[in-house]
Enzyme design. Structure first.
Site, short mmCIF file in Angstrom:
data_model
loop_
_atom_site.label_atom_id
_atom_site.label_comp_id
_atom_site.label_asym_id
_atom_site.label_seq_id
_atom_site.Cartn_x
_atom_site.Cartn_y
_atom_site.Cartn_z
N GLU A 31 0.87 -1.16 0.00
CA GLU A 31 0.00 0.00 0.00
C GLU A 31 0.92 1.23 0.00
O GLU A 31 1.79 1.34 0.86
CB GLU A 31 -0.86 0.00 1.27
CG GLU A 31 -1.87 1.12 1.21
CD GLU A 31 -2.70 1.27 2.48
OE1 GLU A 31 -2.59 0.43 3.39
OE2 GLU A 31 -3.44 2.27 2.55
N ARG A 258 5.89 -13.06 8.99
CA ARG A 258 6.34 -11.69 8.90
C ARG A 258 7.71 -11.57 9.54
O ARG A 258 8.00 -12.24 10.52
CB ARG A 258 5.37 -10.89 9.76
CG ARG A 258 4.95 -9.60 9.25
CD ARG A 258 3.99 -8.96 10.25
NE ARG A 258 4.08 -7.54 10.05
CZ ARG A 258 3.48 -6.91 9.06
NH1 ARG A 258 2.71 -7.57 8.22
NH2 ARG A 258 3.64 -5.61 8.91
N LYS A 268 4.78 0.98 8.88
CA LYS A 268 4.85 2.28 8.20
C LYS A 268 4.17 3.36 9.02
O LYS A 268 4.61 4.50 9.03
CB LYS A 268 4.20 2.16 6.82
CG LYS A 268 5.07 1.46 5.81
CD LYS A 268 4.34 1.29 4.49
CE LYS A 268 3.38 0.13 4.57
NZ LYS A 268 2.65 -0.10 3.32
P1 ATP Z 1 3.01 -1.98 7.56
O1 ATP Z 1 2.33 -2.39 8.81
O2 ATP Z 1 4.44 -1.69 7.74
O3 ATP Z 1 2.29 -0.90 6.82
P2 ATP Z 1 1.78 -3.76 5.76
O4 ATP Z 1 1.76 -5.23 5.79
O5 ATP Z 1 0.54 -3.03 6.04
O6 ATP Z 1 2.97 -3.28 6.65
P3 ATP Z 1 1.85 -3.44 2.93
O7 ATP Z 1 2.32 -2.26 2.19
O8 ATP Z 1 0.42 -3.77 2.87
O9 ATP Z 1 2.35 -3.25 4.41
O10 ATP Z 1 2.71 -4.73 2.56
C1 ATP Z 1 3.14 -5.11 1.28
C2 ATP Z 1 3.61 -6.52 1.34
O11 ATP Z 1 4.73 -6.62 2.22
C3 ATP Z 1 2.54 -7.42 1.91
O12 ATP Z 1 2.48 -8.60 1.14
C4 ATP Z 1 2.98 -7.70 3.31
O13 ATP Z 1 2.55 -8.93 3.75
C5 ATP Z 1 4.52 -7.60 3.19
N1 ATP Z 1 5.11 -7.22 4.47
C6 ATP Z 1 4.87 -6.12 5.19
N2 ATP Z 1 5.57 -6.14 6.35
C7 ATP Z 1 6.28 -7.29 6.34
C8 ATP Z 1 7.20 -7.90 7.25
N3 ATP Z 1 7.52 -7.33 8.40
N4 ATP Z 1 7.75 -9.08 6.90
C9 ATP Z 1 7.44 -9.66 5.73
N5 ATP Z 1 6.60 -9.15 4.84
C10 ATP Z 1 6.01 -7.98 5.12
MG MG Z 2 -0.60 -1.47 6.17
#
Ligand code: ATP
Ligand code: MG
Length: 750
Positions: A31, A258, A268
């Site tokens: 995102e 994760r 983020k």
């Molecule tokens: P954040 O909480 O940091 O915003 P998110 O999962 O909401 O993380 P996204 O931008 O939706 O962030 O994630 C993009 C991709 O990266 C998704 O497939 C998510 O599962 C993966 N991802 C995000 N954080 C991690 C992590 N700590 N380890 C492995 N993969 C991750």
């Molecule tokens: Mg997110």
């Protein structure tokens, strides 16, 4: 391709074998609401890595369904990060927002099937009606609306006739489902907000659970890989696609753990707070766990890829020690970057018996014999040393300069202290010293005993530089955010002194400042007039001492040879081995050092030598591959023995296999304990030496890359490596690189 397959690759392989998909297509679906962090790097490596391992492709998809938080600057940051890590999305950058019209149609279809309805309960009521884990929920009274009414309301929601929260679109599934997510999940909500790409066209936005599976389907994704927290959403994923009848080679969702790292915040949202709150200078502040932050700090893409590779892919969440990431960057830079001298806290030393000046030729790669490159070090009567490399009343075990103990100036002479000059407060302001003319490094005929060598710079020629020292941004092992900030995470030194060649030669952007750590010329702030260096990482893990418990695996990863401060002297036995290795066996001193100082490694090496007289070949594999294995397990746990290693090296020596393939064979040996000869035979890894087999491949590569051929012919010699690389890649690393090289040169010149 890697030898040890993770569960995702196992699934992909089976699906390709069974013909379920013709091509593996993955996607990385962030995102765009912040800069990507190291957790995203893991996801990028998995999605792009799997696609490339199996000759498929990976889409970069901006999952932009939440208009209030997203922005183009984040889209750019995401692209930058993926590109910097070395992955290629080809032409496939997509935006979920581009599918809004299609998604709307799919929603309408569900309504027409009686599978979705407009609900008008409040948010609070929706929560209450959902029930609990132990109690079934109940459907809203609006669940009985007719299809016509639902279609009408949904259309008017889209047109913007209602306020935020007035209605939602929900799937009609099962209000008593054991999986709470299946209790009529929300598909659309009203949001009167401007979208950074779709503008003001939409007043409704799809929910993740509805948009994601359909976006995957629209793009022809085969394997939709996400993190574990989406495990319960998988049922909705399947329900939407199956209910809409989108079953032809449809995607399936798989979850992995994760990445969590101690002392690191990985969200983020929380990182955005730091940026907004001014606790850091921006998303790319070198202390941030963002990819942009690591990059600006001086981490290499290779080190991050290596880290992601090392931590592997698992199905259970776990915490990785940040020391492991630091280990990876050290490991990457250790042999790569030039070593130079910089004094952070200068103390003046006047060498009273030295008059005149000279320039000393000093290698940039003092521990890497085969690598060439040196600079001139000006030496003169007035120099600066590090303030804490001198102590008037030293504690026991202090090996540097004291009134009684001489010290070597790295690459130069041995000096001793004659007089200490102090200011009114008793602080040492200058040392008057004496040097020994016959003690010059490399041609030392003096018999003065010293215990260490220290860095220094010549006063007149040294350049002033700004050095930024970073410590961990969070002092807490499991930080929540702002409240756990380490107040001492940044220390700026304005007037460090560096040897002039670093600025004038600018041989590299990264350097090892001897005994200090690895440093990087700040890509934003550095100018020739005002050079600024970021400390990437120290030479050894200084936090491990402060931490109470360190995982076993990590303890053994901390280099045994102390590089910072004093070099631990060798025992007599170690010294004897070292002399034999560098003398009779002609090993380079770094490898000899590694082997001699480690009892397990030297015994292993000696044992292998009994089997095969190939000292250099054996030393390379023992000091690298075997040493790596011994960092994580005991000798008794190794699946291979010295005899098998000698068989492996023998195959390299007689050109049965290339040294690249040897590494691959080694991985397999380490994992399965199979015999190397057998591995080579069953896998068909024998080196290709026959030109008639290599030439057609060269022709093919040349035919495919006319632009590069033209550039090469126009004088871009660097492209030779490109062609050789392509040929090697096509043969899976099996072609003999030497022969390929010769043939490519011949071909391109003709
Ligand atoms: P954040 O909480 O940091 O915003 P998110 O999962 O909401 O993380 P996204 O931008 O939706 O962030 O994630 C993009 C991709 O990266 C998704 O497939 C998510 O599962 C993966 N991802 C995000 N954080 C991690 C992590 N700590 N380890 C492995 N993969 C991750
Ligand atoms: Mg997110």
């Amino acid at each position: 391709m890697r030898e040890s397959k993770d569960f995702l690759r196992t699934i992909v392989e089976e699906d390709l074998k069974s013909g379920k998909y013709r091509e593996v297509i993955t996607r990385f679906p962030p995102e765009p609401n912040g800069f990507p962090h190291i957790g995203h790097a893991k996801s990028i490596c998995i999605n792009f890595g799997i696609a490339s391992d199996y000759h498929g492709h990976c889409n970069l998809r901006m999952d932009d369904t939440n208009p209030t938080k997203e922005d183009t600057q984040y889209v750019e940051a995401l692209k930058d990060a993926v590109e910097w890590l070395g992955f290629d999305w080809g032409n496939n950058v997509f935006f979920t927002s581009d599918y809004f019209p299609k998604l709307y149609d799919y929603a309408t279809q569900l309504i027409k099937m009686g599978k979705a309805y407009v609900d008008s309960l409040t948010e609070e009521e929706i929560r209450q009606y959902r029930g609990t884990v132990t109690q079934a929920g109940k459907r809203s009274k609006y669940g009985d609306r007719s299809i016509e009414e639902n279609l009408d309301l949904f259309e008017r929601m889209k047109k913007g006739e209602f306020k935020d929260g007035e209605h939602v679109l929900r799937a009609r599934i099962d209000m008593s489902a054991a999986n709470m997510k299946m209790r009529d999940p929300l598909l659309y909500r009203i949001r009167h907000a401007h979208h950074f790409r779709a503008g003001d066209e939409w007043s409704i936005y799809p929910m993740y659970d509805f948009a994601h599976c359909l976006a995957d389907y629209i793009e022809g994704i085969s394997h939709s890989i996400c993190t574990l927290e989406f495990e319960n959403n998988r049922d909705i994923y399947d329900w939407v696609l199956d209910t809409l009848g989108l079953t032809m080679s449809r995607p399936y969702q798989y979850e992995f753990a994760r990445l969590g790292i101690n002392y690191t915040v990985m969200s983020k949202r929380k990182l955005l707070e730091l940026v907004k709150g001014g606790q850091v200078s921006g998303w790319d502040d070198p202390r941030m766990p963002t990819i942009a932050g690591y990059r600006r700090r001086g981490y290499t893409a290779e080190s991050i890829l290596n880290f992601c590779d090392q931590i592997g892919i698992a199905k259970a969440n776990s915490m990785v020690d940040v020391a492991q990431l630091e280990f990876c960057i050290r490991d990457d830079l250790n042999t790569k970057v030039p070593r130079v001298m910089c004094v952070l806290d200068p103390l003046k030393v006047t060498i009273e018996n030295y008059n005149g000046s000279e320039e000393i030729d000093a290698s940039y790669y003092p521990h890497d014999v085969p690598k060439e490159g040196s600079r001139k070090l000006p030496f003169s009567r007035e120099i600066y040393i590090e303030r804490d490399d001198f102590i008037e009343n030293p504690p026991k075990g202090y090996f540097r300069l004291t009134p009684k103990q001489p010290v070597r100036l790295r690459h130069a002479y041995i000096i001793s202290c004659k007089e200490i000059i102090k200011d009114a407060n008793g602080n040492v302001t200058e040392i008057k010293a004496e040097y020994y003319p016959e003690s010059k490094s490399g041609s030392d005929t003096s018999s003065i005993k010293i215990k260490s060598a220290i860095q220094w710079v010549s006063a007149k020629e040294a350049k002033a530089v700004e050095v930024r020292l970073y410590d961990r941004l969070f002092a807490n092992e499991a930080p929540e955010g702002v409240e756990d900030i380490n107040p001492d995470s940044l220390k700026v030194i304005k007037n460090a002194l560096i040897e002039p060649a670093v600025i004038t030669d600018r041989l590299d952007e990264r350097f090892q400042f001897e005994r200090q750590g690895y440093f990087y010329a700040d890509p934003t702030l550095y100018t020739d007039e005002n050079p600024v260096f970021n400390k990437i990482v120290s030479l050894k893990d200084s936090w491990s001492k402060k931490r109470k418990v360190i995982p076993e695996v990590l303890i053994s990863k901390i280099p045994k040879v102390q590089i910072d401060g004093e070099v631990v002297p060798m025992s007599e036995a170690e010294q004897a081995l070292f002399d034999k290795y560098t003398g009779e066996l002609k090993l380079n001193s770094e490898i000899a050092n590694t082997l001699a100082r480690d009892k397990n490694l030297s015994s292993f090496y000696e044992e292998a030598l009994k089997q095969l007289d190939s000292p250099v070949g054996l030393a390379n594999i023992v000091s690298n591959e075997v040493a790596r294995e011994l960092k994580v397990r005991e000798v008794s746990q190794l699946k291979f023995n010295a005899k098998q290693i000698s068989e492996l090296v023998k195959m390299v020596d007689d050109e049965t296999i290339s040294s690249k393939i040897a590494k691959q064979v080694f991985e397999q040996m380490a994992k399965s304990g199979e015999n190397p000869i057998q591995i080579v035979e069953t896998k068909g890894l024998i080196q290709i030496n026959d030109p008639s087999k290599i030439l057609p491949i060269i022709d093919e590569v040349i035919a495919k890359n006319p632009d590069n051929v033209a550039k090469f012919k126009a004088g871009n010699g660097k492209l030779l490596g490109f062609f050789v690389g392509q040929v090697l890649k096509t043969t899976g690393g099996k072609a003999n690189p030497k022969i390929v090289n010769e043939l490519v040169v011949e071909k391109l010149k003709s």
